[in-house]
Write an enzyme that holds these catalytic residues in place. Structure first.
Site, mmCIF file in Angstrom:
data_model
loop_
_atom_site.group_PDB
_atom_site.id
_atom_site.type_symbol
_atom_site.label_atom_id
_atom_site.label_comp_id
_atom_site.label_asym_id
_atom_site.label_seq_id
_atom_site.Cartn_x
_atom_site.Cartn_y
_atom_site.Cartn_z
ATOM 1 N N HIS A 231 0.729 -1.181 0.061
ATOM 2 C CA HIS A 231 -0.126 0.083 0.248
ATOM 3 C C HIS A 231 1.088 1.742 -0.165
ATOM 4 C CE1 HIS A 231 -3.120 -2.997 2.531
ATOM 5 N NE2 HIS A 231 -3.630 -2.877 1.278
ATOM 6 N N LYS B 22 -18.196 -5.647 7.997
ATOM 7 C CA LYS B 22 -17.149 -6.300 7.797
ATOM 8 C C LYS B 22 -16.450 -6.900 8.760
ATOM 9 C CE LYS B 22 -12.695 -7.203 4.334
ATOM 10 N NZ LYS B 22 -12.525 -6.159 3.179
HETATM 11 O O1 PNS Z 1 -8.726 -2.927 0.586
HETATM 12 P P1 PNS Z 1 -10.330 -3.434 -0.210
HETATM 13 O O2 PNS Z 1 -11.498 -3.841 1.077
HETATM 14 O O3 PNS Z 1 -9.775 -4.120 -0.963
HETATM 15 O O4 PNS Z 1 -10.788 -2.185 -0.461
HETATM 16 C C1 PNS Z 1 -11.988 -2.227 -1.381
HETATM 17 C C2 PNS Z 1 -12.866 -0.667 -1.196
HETATM 18 C C3 PNS Z 1 -12.907 -0.080 -0.230
HETATM 19 C C4 PNS Z 1 -12.194 -0.135 -2.794
HETATM 20 C C5 PNS Z 1 -14.210 -0.737 -2.021
HETATM 21 O O5 PNS Z 1 -15.191 -2.328 -1.736
HETATM 22 C C6 PNS Z 1 -14.791 0.426 -2.285
HETATM 23 O O6 PNS Z 1 -15.045 0.916 -2.936
HETATM 24 N N1 PNS Z 1 -16.497 0.260 -1.362
HETATM 25 C C7 PNS Z 1 -16.565 1.169 -0.982
HETATM 26 C C8 PNS Z 1 -18.525 0.794 -1.499
HETATM 27 C C9 PNS Z 1 -18.443 0.650 -3.134
HETATM 28 O O7 PNS Z 1 -18.159 2.479 -3.451
HETATM 29 N N2 PNS Z 1 -18.870 0.308 -3.806
HETATM 30 C C10 PNS Z 1 -19.208 0.031 -5.208
HETATM 31 C C11 PNS Z 1 -17.631 -0.099 -5.487
HETATM 32 S S1 PNS Z 1 -17.249 -0.016 -7.505
#
Ligand code: PNS
Length: 162
Positions: free
Chosen positions: A17, A41
């Site tokens: 990261h 989660k």
């Molecule tokens: O570190 P991660 O858990 O893989 O990150 C995933 C994240 C947070 C980037 C993704 O789940 C996200 O953007 N979540 C916010 C909710 C959202 O916007 N969902 C629709 C995505 S198209």
């Protein structure tokens, strides 16, 4: 690019990261690392702990700051006038889902996603894998910042000791 957002769970932040944040910070005037608050989660670290660890580790990068969000990432972007999301791509296996999300985010709000190819040194690591290996006593030093490693070891001891 004015402001870019690097979103994620960061449970906990890894050197992979940090590599992405540092490289994004070279391209954007400002980088916001946005921690997703996801009550459905389960996570090892609380959002506050994750933010603390991120704040400690991005301190040397002058134009990177930490925030948290819940709900849709595009709503966060809209509310803060952010036009670009920056993500690291580790391997082809990341690509399918990342492309889906990028296309959805563009459709929802016209927010662009830029991918940084992860440094090969870190292409096999994830927070989940690091937690699993550390839980069973494996050596994960060098894969995450030292202060984060210390907190991870303490958290695992406290969790296993319960
Ligand atoms: O570190 P991660 O858990 O893989 O990150 C995933 C994240 C947070 C980037 C993704 O789940 C996200 O953007 N979540 C916010 C909710 C959202 O916007 N969902 C629709 C995505 S198209």
């Amino acid at each position: 690019m004015r402001t870019a957002v690097c979103p994620g769970s960061f449970d906990p932040v890894t050197n992979g990261h940090l590599d992405v944040f540092a490289r994004a910070s070279e391209m954007a005037d400002e980088v916001v690392v946005a921690v997703l608050i996801n009550k459905t989660k389960s996570s090892l670290f609380t959002v506050e702990e994750r933010i603390e660890m991120l704040e400690e580790t991005v301190a040397p990068l002058g134009n990177v700051r930490i925030d948290a969000f819940h709900g849709l990432l595009v709503d966060y972007c809209r509310d803060h006038g952010i036009k670009a999301i920056v993500k690291g791509l580790r391997a082809v296996s990341d690509f399918d889902y990342e492309l889906q999300m990028a296309q959805m985010n563009y459709r929802l709000a016209g927010v662009e996603t830029l991918f940084i190819s992860t440094n090969p040194l870190y292409s096999y690591i994830s927070s989940s894998l690091i937690k699993e290996v550390a839980t069973y006593g494996g050596d994960v030093s060098g894969l995450l910042p030292d202060p984060v490693l210390e907190r991870l070891s303490a958290k695992i001891s406290a969790t296993l000791g319960k």
